[in-house]
Design a protein around this motif. Structure first.
Motif, short mmCIF file in Angstrom:
data_model
loop_
_atom_site.label_atom_id
_atom_site.label_comp_id
_atom_site.label_asym_id
_atom_site.label_seq_id
_atom_site.Cartn_x
_atom_site.Cartn_y
_atom_site.Cartn_z
N ASN A 165 0.81 -1.21 0.00
CA ASN A 165 0.00 0.00 0.00
C ASN A 165 0.85 1.26 0.00
O ASN A 165 0.45 2.29 -0.57
CB ASN A 165 -0.92 0.01 1.22
CG ASN A 165 -2.01 -1.04 1.15
OD1 ASN A 165 -2.27 -1.61 0.10
ND2 ASN A 165 -2.62 -1.32 2.28
N ILE A 166 2.01 1.22 0.67
CA ILE A 166 2.90 2.37 0.69
C ILE A 166 3.53 2.59 -0.68
O ILE A 166 3.50 3.70 -1.23
CB ILE A 166 4.00 2.19 1.76
CG1 ILE A 166 3.37 2.10 3.15
CG2 ILE A 166 5.01 3.32 1.70
CD1 ILE A 166 4.35 1.76 4.25
N ALA A 296 9.58 -0.39 11.95
CA ALA A 296 8.80 -1.44 11.29
C ALA A 296 7.34 -1.38 11.71
O ALA A 296 6.43 -1.51 10.89
CB ALA A 296 9.40 -2.80 11.60
N ASP A 297 7.09 -1.17 13.00
CA ASP A 297 5.71 -1.14 13.48
C ASP A 297 4.92 0.01 12.87
O ASP A 297 3.78 -0.16 12.44
CB ASP A 297 5.68 -1.04 15.00
CG ASP A 297 6.06 -2.36 15.67
OD1 ASP A 297 5.72 -3.42 15.13
OD2 ASP A 297 6.73 -2.31 16.71
N CYS A 298 5.51 1.21 12.84
CA CYS A 298 4.78 2.35 12.31
C CYS A 298 4.59 2.26 10.80
O CYS A 298 3.58 2.70 10.26
CB CYS A 298 5.49 3.66 12.68
SG CYS A 298 5.17 4.18 14.37
N LEU A 299 5.56 1.70 10.10
CA LEU A 299 5.43 1.55 8.65
C LEU A 299 4.23 0.67 8.31
O LEU A 299 3.45 0.99 7.40
CB LEU A 299 6.70 0.96 8.05
CG LEU A 299 7.83 1.94 7.75
CD1 LEU A 299 9.05 1.19 7.27
CD2 LEU A 299 7.40 2.98 6.73
N LEU A 300 4.07 -0.43 9.01
CA LEU A 300 2.95 -1.32 8.74
C LEU A 300 1.62 -0.66 9.10
O LEU A 300 0.62 -0.85 8.41
CB LEU A 300 3.11 -2.64 9.49
CG LEU A 300 4.28 -3.53 9.06
CD1 LEU A 300 4.29 -4.82 9.85
CD2 LEU A 300 4.25 -3.81 7.56
N ALA A 301 1.61 0.11 10.18
CA ALA A 301 0.39 0.83 10.55
C ALA A 301 0.04 1.87 9.48
O ALA A 301 -1.14 2.03 9.12
CB ALA A 301 0.57 1.51 11.91
N ILE A 302 1.06 2.55 8.96
CA ILE A 302 0.82 3.52 7.88
C ILE A 302 0.27 2.80 6.65
O ILE A 302 -0.68 3.26 6.01
CB ILE A 302 2.13 4.27 7.54
CG1 ILE A 302 2.53 5.18 8.70
CG2 ILE A 302 1.96 5.09 6.26
CD1 ILE A 302 3.93 5.74 8.58
N GLY A 303 0.86 1.66 6.31
CA GLY A 303 0.35 0.88 5.19
C GLY A 303 -1.08 0.42 5.40
O GLY A 303 -1.88 0.39 4.47
N GLY A 304 -1.42 0.08 6.63
CA GLY A 304 -2.79 -0.28 6.94
C GLY A 304 -3.74 0.87 6.75
O GLY A 304 -4.85 0.72 6.23
N ALA A 305 -3.32 2.07 7.17
CA ALA A 305 -4.16 3.26 7.02
C ALA A 305 -4.34 3.64 5.55
O ALA A 305 -5.35 4.22 5.17
CB ALA A 305 -3.55 4.42 7.80
N LEU A 306 -3.36 3.30 4.72
CA LEU A 306 -3.45 3.62 3.29
C LEU A 306 -4.37 2.68 2.53
O LEU A 306 -4.74 2.95 1.40
CB LEU A 306 -2.05 3.56 2.66
CG LEU A 306 -1.14 4.74 2.96
CD1 LEU A 306 0.30 4.41 2.55
CD2 LEU A 306 -1.61 5.98 2.23
#
Length: 310
Positions: A165-166, A296-306
């Protein structure tokens, strides 16, 4: 992936990851292109503190009123690629469940199964299908946690999809068919290949940040990098022969900031344009600099939000 509610028309969505160390939460607004990252933060907590922490975050960020996408960690699911079975559409789910029952490391009766088909055919002329399997207990525990805290959980997604998603928000993804990605974690590296913005291959290397970060200039200490480059080259070669698509010309590197010159060293070995991913190339931010959120944790959360945009 695992959809739980109808999508809403809200312009803001949240991505959530839960780990043994805490909860990561990201909020993304989708009004403009590129999307705007409103917030991204990791909150440390123990397992017993999760419900109370999440309840606080629900109230603070109104997570009861916006779509929330929970991202499973890589260890919480298995992803398999199989050829589409020759069965009627209404029988596909059952056929895939039977097909993967001996390929996953837990009993099929304990599994929640989802799948998505790739648009391209492989070299044999058949359509590949990705099958995602997770334990029922994992999914149910998260559903219970979100329900207890009144979090508006709409989807449970997977780490590989969050990474995708990112990347698909980049201008490069709009003009190139084949893209390589590596997401470097402490003990492993996830290798992902996108075809037309969709996941085509996901593989795991046992070489992670711990091995790569300890490299020096002597030849022996760079064996880990050579091994990772060899795995990447084999993956790219397989992709080209199996998918019959154009070669991969760019590799995006996630979480490689702690390895000096990793992009140039991999580029030298692969002959592929390698770029360490910088979030400002994909998103704008209300909080200014993208500094403390590149974990790593925040990147996946950002990808989830996208996810809501795609």
């Amino acid at each position: 992936m695992f959809s739980l509610r109808e999508k809403s028309g809200n312009n803001t969505s949240a991505g959530i990851t839960v780990s043994t160390d805490g909860i990561a939460l990201a909020l993304v607004e989708h009004k403009a292109q590129p999307p705007t990252l409103k917030s991204a933060k990791f909150y440390s907590c123990s397992e017993s503190e999760r419900p109370s922490l999440l309840a606080q975050l629900v109230k603070q960020y109104r997570l009861d009123n916006i779509p929330c996408n929970l991202v499973l960690g890589s260890e919480e699911y298995q992803m398999l690629q199989v050829e589409a079975p020759d069965v009627p559409k209404q029988e596909l789910s059952a056929a895939l469940r039977w097909h993967v029952k001996d390929l996953i490391d837990f009993h099929i009766d304990d599994a929640v199964i989802e799948h998505f088909a790739l648009q391209a055919e492989n070299a044999s002329g058949k359509q590949p299908i990705h099958v995602i399997a997770s334990r029922k207990s994992v999914i149910q525990n998260y559903v219970d946690l979100m329900h207890t805290t009144n979090c508006n959980l709409t989807t449970i997604d997977i780490a590989a999809m969050a990474v995708r998603n990112i990347i698909v928000n980049s201008d490069y993804a709009n003009t190139h068919t084949s893209i390589g990605i590596i997401n470097i974690l402490d003990g492993i590296t996830r290798i992902i290949v996108l075809l037309n913005k969709e996941i085509y291959i996901v593989r795991t290397s046992n070489i992670g940040l711990q091995s790569l970060a300890s490299m020096s200039d002597d030849v022996d200490s760079q064996s880990a990098l050579d091994s990772l480059a060899l795995e990447l080259q084999r993956t790219f070669d397989y992709y080209e022969s199996y998918s019959r698509q154009t070669p991969i010309e760019r590799l995006f590197i996630l979480n490689g900031q702690d390895v000096a010159n990793l992009d140039s060293m991999l580029q030298q070995r692969l002959g592929v344009d390698c770029h360490t991913m910088e979030l400002q190339s994909f998103l704008t931010s209300e909080e200014g600099e993208f500094t403390d959120i590149l974990t790593a944790d925040c990147l996946l959360a950002i990808g989830g939000a996208l996810r809501a945009k795609h």
